[in-house]
Design a protein around this motif. Structure first.
Motif, PDB file in Angstrom:
ATOM      1  N   LEU A 282      21.288  35.318  -3.570  1.00 55.26           N
ATOM      2  CA  LEU A 282      22.631  35.001  -3.480  1.00 55.26           C
ATOM      3  C   LEU A 282      23.004  33.657  -4.253  1.00 55.26           C
ATOM      4  O   LEU A 282      22.357  32.889  -4.119  1.00 55.26           O
ATOM      5  N   LYS A 283      23.965  33.902  -5.267  1.00 54.62           N
ATOM      6  CA  LYS A 283      24.331  32.644  -5.929  1.00 54.62           C
ATOM      7  C   LYS A 283      25.849  32.669  -5.735  1.00 54.62           C
ATOM      8  O   LYS A 283      26.715  33.640  -6.163  1.00 54.62           O
ATOM      9  N   LEU A 284      26.301  31.359  -5.309  1.00 53.50           N
ATOM     10  CA  LEU A 284      27.957  31.404  -5.003  1.00 53.50           C
ATOM     11  C   LEU A 284      28.475  30.241  -6.014  1.00 53.50           C
ATOM     12  O   LEU A 284      27.951  29.220  -6.443  1.00 53.50           O
ATOM     13  N   ASP A 285      29.531  30.582  -6.783  1.00 52.22           N
ATOM     14  CA  ASP A 285      30.131  30.090  -8.014  1.00 52.22           C
ATOM     15  C   ASP A 285      31.065  29.067  -7.114  1.00 52.22           C
ATOM     16  O   ASP A 285      32.180  29.229  -6.725  1.00 52.22           O
ATOM     17  N   LYS A 286      31.009  27.718  -7.301  1.00 55.61           N
ATOM     18  CA  LYS A 286      31.692  26.748  -6.565  1.00 55.61           C
ATOM     19  C   LYS A 286      33.050  26.324  -7.307  1.00 55.61           C
ATOM     20  O   LYS A 286      33.991  25.790  -6.742  1.00 55.61           O
ATOM     21  N   GLN A 287      33.167  26.971  -8.401  1.00 55.72           N
ATOM     22  CA  GLN A 287      34.451  26.966  -9.222  1.00 55.72           C
ATOM     23  C   GLN A 287      35.337  28.108  -8.835  1.00 55.72           C
ATOM     24  O   GLN A 287      36.396  27.513  -8.619  1.00 55.72           O
ATOM     25  N   THR A 288      34.858  29.286  -8.714  1.00 47.29           N
ATOM     26  CA  THR A 288      35.660  30.435  -8.554  1.00 47.29           C
ATOM     27  C   THR A 288      35.670  30.904  -7.148  1.00 47.29           C
ATOM     28  O   THR A 288      36.367  31.616  -6.826  1.00 47.29           O
ATOM     29  N   GLY A 289      34.459  30.737  -6.575  1.00 50.03           N
ATOM     30  CA  GLY A 289      34.370  31.189  -5.214  1.00 50.03           C
ATOM     31  C   GLY A 289      33.695  32.660  -5.276  1.00 50.03           C
ATOM     32  O   GLY A 289      33.435  33.149  -4.329  1.00 50.03           O
ATOM     33  N   SER A 290      33.423  33.103  -6.432  1.00 47.85           N
ATOM     34  CA  SER A 290      32.522  34.444  -6.741  1.00 47.85           C
ATOM     35  C   SER A 290      31.037  34.426  -6.398  1.00 47.85           C
ATOM     36  O   SER A 290      30.663  33.546  -6.251  1.00 47.85           O
ATOM     37  N   LEU A 291      30.757  35.633  -5.977  1.00 53.66           N
ATOM     38  CA  LEU A 291      29.432  35.597  -5.370  1.00 53.66           C
ATOM     39  C   LEU A 291      28.724  36.654  -6.255  1.00 53.66           C
ATOM     40  O   LEU A 291      28.908  37.943  -6.373  1.00 53.66           O
ATOM     41  N   THR A 292      27.504  36.206  -6.487  1.00 56.73           N
ATOM     42  CA  THR A 292      26.507  36.987  -7.074  1.00 56.73           C
ATOM     43  C   THR A 292      25.246  37.533  -6.390  1.00 56.73           C
ATOM     44  O   THR A 292      24.719  36.545  -5.926  1.00 56.73           O
ATOM     45  N   ILE A 293      25.097  38.489  -6.497  1.00 49.97           N
ATOM     46  CA  ILE A 293      23.912  39.261  -5.794  1.00 49.97           C
ATOM     47  C   ILE A 293      22.953  39.701  -6.825  1.00 49.97           C
ATOM     48  O   ILE A 293      23.214  40.325  -7.462  1.00 49.97           O
ATOM     49  N   THR A 294      21.532  39.175  -6.852  1.00 46.40           N
ATOM     50  CA  THR A 294      20.598  39.754  -7.654  1.00 46.40           C
ATOM     51  C   THR A 294      19.619  40.746  -6.986  1.00 46.40           C
ATOM     52  O   THR A 294      19.477  40.598  -5.656  1.00 46.40           O
ATOM     53  N   ASN A 295      18.935  41.245  -7.999  1.00 46.28           N
ATOM     54  CA  ASN A 295      17.739  42.121  -7.421  1.00 46.28           C
ATOM     55  C   ASN A 295      18.241  42.858  -6.318  1.00 46.28           C
ATOM     56  O   ASN A 295      17.617  43.026  -5.165  1.00 46.28           O
ATOM     57  N   ILE A 296      19.361  43.729  -6.340  1.00 44.73           N
ATOM     58  CA  ILE A 296      19.863  44.607  -5.377  1.00 44.73           C
ATOM     59  C   ILE A 296      19.019  45.704  -4.923  1.00 44.73           C
ATOM     60  O   ILE A 296      18.351  46.288  -5.735  1.00 44.73           O
ATOM     61  N   THR A 297      18.807  46.166  -3.472  1.00 45.22           N
ATOM     62  CA  THR A 297      18.415  47.044  -3.007  1.00 45.22           C
ATOM     63  C   THR A 297      19.398  47.837  -2.244  1.00 45.22           C
ATOM     64  O   THR A 297      20.563  47.560  -2.226  1.00 45.22           O
ATOM     65  N   THR A 298      18.957  49.040  -1.813  1.00 46.74           N
ATOM     66  CA  THR A 298      20.018  49.952  -1.130  1.00 46.74           C
ATOM     67  C   THR A 298      20.414  49.107   0.416  1.00 46.74           C
ATOM     68  O   THR A 298      21.440  49.284   0.947  1.00 46.74           O
ATOM     69  N   LYS A 299      19.591  48.162   0.890  1.00 49.34           N
ATOM     70  CA  LYS A 299      19.939  47.422   1.859  1.00 49.34           C
ATOM     71  C   LYS A 299      21.151  46.532   1.803  1.00 49.34           C
ATOM     72  O   LYS A 299      21.894  45.989   2.754  1.00 49.34           O
ATOM     73  N   HIS A 300      21.457  46.296   0.382  1.00 46.95           N
ATOM     74  CA  HIS A 300      22.756  45.417   0.273  1.00 46.95           C
ATOM     75  C   HIS A 300      23.945  46.230   0.102  1.00 46.95           C
ATOM     76  O   HIS A 300      24.998  45.649  -0.295  1.00 46.95           O
ATOM     77  N   ALA A 301      23.813  47.580   0.172  1.00 43.82           N
ATOM     78  CA  ALA A 301      24.994  48.153   0.189  1.00 43.82           C
ATOM     79  C   ALA A 301      25.787  48.223   1.394  1.00 43.82           C
ATOM     80  O   ALA A 301      25.489  48.185   2.554  1.00 43.82           O
TER      81      ALA A 301
END
Length: 337
Positions: A282-301
């Protein structure tokens, strides 16, 4: 990051005074609005009305006159061959539904009892396609030349398009908000409808139609994002920037996975919940509040929801290529005042 494929769902729910029921249906489907009566009585006058300005009569049962009528040619014929009235219970069925049938319905019994219904039509478009937001006006008024119609986007309510009848102007402000709408907006000067073309993930969010500075219709365009295992995805918060006193939380299903507290100057990812599936992803953008999820697996659906300090929050449905039995429906509501 590989190319993402997304679907946008336009869902509408009105919050009204009085009794109101919300119903969601897909384009092309049918729905029955129940009168709540077990049978129509001998002296009943039942009217079904549609709209938010005047409530046009679209169907009527007058037992005294022994008449059962559907007025399916009113309102530009949008109900033609689509209305079925049950003469036993007074219920109304609408078939082959399109976005033009979304909105407020009113059941009036004997000129005094009223029940409101809100019909939500789910529309899906693919990235790069277009979507039209309908104000449900048959035309922009010419009689008094006093209509001011504004389309706004985002929780900051930025004007992106405007029809000003007194000034005889029709304007799209497509360079606002980092230019995300540049060359994508088309405004219908007859009906006030707004078309957004070549849609991307940045165009998902909250839209508001304001008529003459007091009547508003609020839309949410929400999305389904599909990615391949191992890819990354950024889920947009809908904000252009986080304000000084904002507290923003990202939820996955029923668990908080990330949080920004500007007042405390803290940015936190709870990547060990649930069961550690988000650890180091998880990476959270403190400027916009957007959330990035890296190296996704089916568990993140699943469903993600950004909760911010405003009145609305939206759902994002993330599906991962290879996942089985993924639901493609998520629900976002709008209010009409």
């Amino acid at each position: 990051m590989k190319k993402m494929f997304l679907k946008l769902l336009l869902l509408c729910l009105c919050l009204l005074d009085g009794s109101a029921g919300g119903i969601e249906v897909k384009e092309g489907d049918s729905v029955t609005l129940e009168s709540g009566l077990t049978e129509v009585k001998d002296d009943d006058l039942i009217q079904w009305r549609f709209g938010y300005e005047g409530f046009t009569v679209i169907a009527e049962i007058n037992v005294t006159a022994d008449s059962f009528t559907v007025y399916d040619d009113v309102l530009d014929g949008r109900f033609r061959d689509r209305l079925k009235l049950d003469n036993q219970t007074g219920s109304l069925t609408i078939t082959n539904i399109t976005t033009k049938h979304s909105g407020r319905y009113r059941l009036q019994l004997n000129n005094y009892e009223t029940v409101y219904f809100v019909l939500t039509v789910i529309v899906s478009v693919t990235e790069g396609d277009s979507v039209t937001l309908e104000p449900r006006l048959t035309e922009v008024k010419d009689d008094d030349d006093d209509d001011l119609i504004q389309w706004r986007f985002g929780y900051e309510n930025t004007v992106i398009a405007e029809i000003n009848k007194p000034a005889d102007s029709f304007t799209v402000y497509d360079d606002v908000l980092d230019g995300r709408f540049r060359d994508r907006l088309k405004l219908d000067n007859q009906t006030g409808s707004l078309t957004i073309t070549n849609i991307t993930i940045k165009h998902a969010g909250y839209y508001q139609l304001q008529i003459n500075n007091y009547k508003t219709v609020d839309f949410f365009i929400t999305l389904i994002v599909s990615v391949t295992e191992g890819d990354s995805v950024t889920l947009e918060s809908g904000l252009t920037e986080v304000k000084d006193d904002d507290v923003i939380q990202w939820w996955f299903r029923n668990t908080v996975i990330a949080k920004i507290n500007k007042r405390a100057d803290s940015v936190t990812v709870y990547d060990d919940v649930p069961d550690g599936r988000f650890r180091d992803r998880l990476k959270l953008d403190k400027q916009t509040g957007s959330l990035t999820i890296t190296n996704i697996t089916t568990k993140h659906a699943g469903e993600y929801r950004p909760i911010n300090p405003y009145l609305w929050s939206s759902f994002i449905r993330l599906s991962v290529y290879g996942e089985l039995n993924i639901s493609s429906t998520c629900f976002i509501y709008y209010s009409e005042i």
